[in-house]
Design an enzyme around this catalytic site. Structure first.
Site, PDB file in Angstrom:
ATOM      1  N   LYS A  91      61.716 -73.793 102.111  1.00 24.58           N
ATOM      2  CA  LYS A  91      61.642 -72.527 101.368  1.00 24.58           C
ATOM      3  C   LYS A  91      60.380 -71.773 101.767  1.00 24.58           C
ATOM      4  CE  LYS A  91      61.051 -70.664  96.644  1.00 24.58           C
ATOM      5  NZ  LYS A  91      61.025 -70.954  95.179  1.00 24.58           N
ATOM      6  N   ASP A 116      55.946 -65.160  95.292  1.00 27.72           N
ATOM      7  CA  ASP A 116      57.022 -65.082  94.301  1.00 27.72           C
ATOM      8  C   ASP A 116      56.502 -64.465  93.014  1.00 27.72           C
ATOM      9  OD1 ASP A 116      59.229 -65.356  92.693  1.00 27.72           O
ATOM     10  OD2 ASP A 116      59.088 -67.553  92.527  1.00 27.72           O
ATOM     11  N   LYS A 161      57.359 -62.521  86.593  1.00 25.97           N
ATOM     12  CA  LYS A 161      56.613 -63.655  86.028  1.00 25.97           C
ATOM     13  C   LYS A 161      55.436 -63.139  85.202  1.00 25.97           C
ATOM     14  CE  LYS A 161      57.422 -67.143  89.627  1.00 25.97           C
ATOM     15  NZ  LYS A 161      58.112 -68.114  88.794  1.00 25.97           N
ATOM     16  N   ASP A 172      54.458 -70.614  97.192  1.00 22.45           N
ATOM     17  CA  ASP A 172      55.907 -70.769  97.150  1.00 22.45           C
ATOM     18  C   ASP A 172      56.523 -70.904  98.552  1.00 22.45           C
ATOM     19  OD1 ASP A 172      57.981 -71.194  95.402  1.00 22.45           O
ATOM     20  OD2 ASP A 172      58.525 -69.080  95.204  1.00 22.45           O
ATOM     21  N   ASP A 174      64.193 -64.407  89.341  1.00 24.28           N
ATOM     22  CA  ASP A 174      63.131 -65.359  89.650  1.00 24.28           C
ATOM     23  C   ASP A 174      63.694 -66.684  90.190  1.00 24.28           C
ATOM     24  OD1 ASP A 174      60.585 -66.301  89.893  1.00 24.28           O
ATOM     25  OD2 ASP A 174      60.258 -66.636  87.749  1.00 24.28           O
ATOM     26  N   GLU A 176      65.000 -67.311  92.933  1.00 21.48           N
ATOM     27  CA  GLU A 176      65.239 -66.741  94.260  1.00 21.48           C
ATOM     28  C   GLU A 176      65.245 -67.791  95.366  1.00 21.48           C
ATOM     29  OE1 GLU A 176      62.336 -67.081  93.052  1.00 21.48           O
ATOM     30  OE2 GLU A 176      61.288 -67.913  94.768  1.00 21.48           O
ATOM     31  N   ARG A 206      66.728 -70.679  95.623  1.00 23.48           N
ATOM     32  CA  ARG A 206      68.092 -71.131  95.933  1.00 23.48           C
ATOM     33  C   ARG A 206      68.883 -70.037  96.647  1.00 23.48           C
ATOM     34  NH1 ARG A 206      68.992 -72.190  89.616  1.00 23.48           N
ATOM     35  NH2 ARG A 206      66.738 -72.426  89.812  1.00 23.48           N
TER      36      ARG A 206
HETATM   37  N1  BES Z   1      58.823 -70.732  92.722  1.00 22.89           N
HETATM   38  C1  BES Z   1      59.369 -70.900  91.430  1.00 22.89           C
HETATM   39  C2  BES Z   1      59.274 -72.331  90.930  1.00 22.89           C
HETATM   40  C3  BES Z   1      57.932 -72.774  90.467  1.00 22.89           C
HETATM   41  C4  BES Z   1      57.430 -72.384  89.246  1.00 22.89           C
HETATM   42  C5  BES Z   1      57.204 -73.635  91.231  1.00 22.89           C
HETATM   43  C6  BES Z   1      56.199 -72.854  88.816  1.00 22.89           C
HETATM   44  C7  BES Z   1      55.967 -74.108  90.798  1.00 22.89           C
HETATM   45  C8  BES Z   1      55.474 -73.718  89.597  1.00 22.89           C
HETATM   46  C9  BES Z   1      60.852 -70.527  91.433  1.00 22.89           C
HETATM   47  O1  BES Z   1      61.202 -69.505  92.290  1.00 22.89           O
HETATM   48  C10 BES Z   1      61.157 -70.052  90.061  1.00 22.89           C
HETATM   49  O2  BES Z   1      60.635 -69.049  89.668  1.00 22.89           O
HETATM   50  N2  BES Z   1      62.007 -70.788  89.350  1.00 22.89           N
HETATM   51  C11 BES Z   1      62.349 -70.458  88.040  1.00 22.89           C
HETATM   52  C12 BES Z   1      63.819 -70.717  87.888  1.00 22.89           C
HETATM   53  C13 BES Z   1      64.382 -70.215  86.568  1.00 22.89           C
HETATM   54  C14 BES Z   1      64.355 -68.721  86.517  1.00 22.89           C
HETATM   55  C15 BES Z   1      65.788 -70.728  86.432  1.00 22.89           C
HETATM   56  C16 BES Z   1      61.545 -71.352  87.100  1.00 22.89           C
HETATM   57  O3  BES Z   1      61.354 -72.516  87.405  1.00 22.89           O
HETATM   58  O4  BES Z   1      61.078 -70.845  86.086  1.00 22.89           O
HETATM   59 ZN    ZN Z   2      60.035 -69.264  93.919  1.00 25.57          ZN
HETATM   60 MN    MN Z   3      60.935 -67.611  91.441  1.00 28.84          MN
END
Ligand code: BES
Ligand code: ZN
Ligand code: MN
Length: 507
Positions: free
Chosen positions: A280, A285, A292, A303, A362, A364, A366
């Site tokens: 990835k 992000d 966020k 990220d 968010d 993103e 996947r």
């Molecule tokens: N890059 C983030 C995941 C992440 C969050 C990694 C905090 C490390 C620390 C990912 O893109 C994301 O934002 N995931 C969301 C998914 C949700 C919206 C289903 C998450 O984990 O909040």
């Molecule tokens: Zn992310």
């Molecule tokens: Mn995200």
């Protein structure tokens, strides 16, 4: 970092710093005992008063009589009955960072020679080289004044071993050294800010790595990505002014080896195809329209650590010249809010033809990985491993210790679990039952891009599983393990050790 072996008697080793081990119950390692005898009891005297032998503890003794080394560093090995690769690694780190702190340019460690169950000399030497790279790593690329004096001078580490162990120790050092170099590259890329480490920068880094390490590198631009119909990846990229890049790096080692060995490796990898690593590469992000919160958002420069681990692993594999084919694939873009960004409720068409309702912009990672997982089918891979800072839910589940491992393939899971323990880069297998797929149901598309609060790391993996078709596949969620927060904020270089050791195990 330069690594070598040493076979002189401990008291005769001429070095700025000689590291010897002492257990918590006062028992001395063979090298510590030799130093003690030659110095008329200096080690035992220290152990009586100033040194408990706790794992990670160190004590520097200077100018001991009868000892050629300028300094002897005692390294605590903990209780003898609990001595393990993990304790050994912490002793390596503590003693080498103590040596680095002394300002010496070289050191000799006798810790690899301490007998242990559960790790052979090669594994112990490998851990030494990884530890040396770890504790001497510094990131100063973005400091105004780059102060060379703040960089550790420690540039040469030798292991004191029995003559009969030299070969294995050298092999382990070579492997650990390559892993350490791969980790350093991954950490540098992770630590660089998003205004420097853009998708374009990653593409340029890939080309540079291709030139220095003999990889075939292709960097596809937006037009080429459009031609591939990567509608999902492009929908994320569209929210940013930074152009997306789709990076493909090929290491071709299988054809270099004699035919007899080719067969053996092929049998082990259960197929002739390459191992494909998909990382990835979200260089920042912000969450997109599903923005966020501000606090801690800087850490979303990390990220792209999945991508960074692919770069690092390819560097290590190329350096070692492993006799197998490895392809690294990195979809790289930013996830930002803008007038062209994805909106909640948007439906996009992935490269696979499946449609996705984007309920949260968010989620993103996947969305860019799914198209990469479709793309890599063309390589007829022996196995595909994707690596992603995918979910906060994985951090909730496993914290900062274990990487989340998701795969429907028990043999692949066992292989990855096994090597992860060997190189102390732990992973924990998570479930992937079909029942979780229900949470991805959408009224308007083939699937939604989120599965709601329960088991967020699992439903993210379930989403990916719908695209990882036609090959063996594992997904590593490194959201909790790729970097550290707080005062030691920085990329860890994980899971380069795991990935490299897995590839070593196949070759
Ligand atoms: N890059 C983030 C995941 C992440 C969050 C990694 C905090 C490390 C620390 C990912 O893109 C994301 O934002 N995931 C969301 C998914 C949700 C919206 C289903 C998450 O984990 O909040
Ligand atoms: Zn992310
Ligand atoms: Mn995200």
């Amino acid at each position: 970092m330069d690594f070598s072996t040493q076979t002189s008697a401990p008291e005769k080793i001429k070095t700025a710093a000689l590291v010897v081990g002492v257990f918590a119950d006062g028992a001395l390692s063979p090298a510590a005992d030799a130093i003690d005898r030659a110095s008329q009891g200096a080690v035992r005297a220290a152990v009586k008063t100033d040194f408990k032998g706790k794992a990670g503890e160190t004590l520097v003794l200077r100018s001991l009589p009868g000892i050629a080394a300028q300094r002897v560093v005692l390294a605590g090995l903990g209780p003898q009955d609990a001595f393990s690769p993990k304790v050994l690694a912490s002793a390596y780190r503590a003693s080498l960072s103590a040596a680095a702190g002394l300002g010496v340019a070289e050191a000799v460690s006798a810790l690899a020679a301490v007998p242990m169950q559960g790790a052979d000399m090669r594994a112990r030497a490998r851990l030494a080289a990884i530890a040396a790279a770890d504790v001497t790593y510094r990131f100063d690329a973005t400091l105004g004044k780059r102060d060379a004096s703040s960089r550790p001078k420690l540039g040469r580490v030798a292991l004191a071993v029995e003559r009969s162990d030299t070969k294995e120790a050298e092999a382990g050092l070579r492997e650990g050294g390559a892993i350490g170099n791969g980790m350093s590259l991954a950490r540098d890329l992770g630590n660089l800010p998003a205004n420097v480490c853009t998708p374009t920068y990653l593409g340029e880094t890939a080309k540079k790595l291709g030139r220095t390490h003999k990889l075939k590198v292709e960097v596809l631009d937006r037009k080429q990505i459009e031609a591939l119909k990567m509608g999902s990846f492009l929908s994320v990229a569209r929210g940013s002014d930074e152009p997306p890049k789709f990076i493909v790096m090929r290491y071709e080692g299988a054809k270099q080896k004699p035919a007899s060995r080719a067969k053996a490796a092929g049998a082990k990898t259960a197929g002739q195809g390459p191992i494909v690593l998909v990382g990835k590469g979200i260089t920042f992000d912000a969450g997109g329209i599903s923005l966020k919160p501000a606090s801690g958002m800087d850490e979303m420069k990390y990220d792209m650590c999945g991508a960074a681990s692919v770069f690092g692993t390819l560097r290590a594999v190329a350096e070692l010249g492993l006799p197998l084919d490895v392809i690294g694939v990195v979809p790289a873009c930013e996830n930002l809010p803008s007038g062209r960004a994805n909106k909640p409720g948007d439906v996009i068409t992935t490269m696979s033809g499946q449609t996705v309702e984007i309920l949260n912009t968010d989620a993103e990672g996947r969305l860019i990985l799914c198209d990469a997982l479709t793309y890599v089918q063309r390589f007829k891979p022996a196995a595909v491993i994707d690596i992603a800072t995918l979910t906060g839910a994985c951090v909730t589940a496993l914290g900062h210790v274990n990487t989340g491992l998701f795969t429907p393939d028990d043999a692949l899971a066992d292989a990855l679990l096994g090597v992860s323990r060997q190189v102390l880069d732990p992973v924990w297998r998570m479930p992937l039952d079909d029942d979780y797929q229900e949470q991805l149901k959408s009224n308007f598309a083939d699937m939604a891009n989120i599965g709601g609060p329960p088991a967020g790391a699992v439903t993210a993996a379930c989403f990916l599983s719908r695209f990882a078709k036609g090959y063996r596949w594992a997904h590593l969620d490194i959201a909790g393990t790729a970097w550290r927060s707080g005062k030691d904020k920085g990329a860890t270089g994980r899971p380069v050790p795991l990935l490299t050791q897995y590839l070593l195990s196949l070759s």
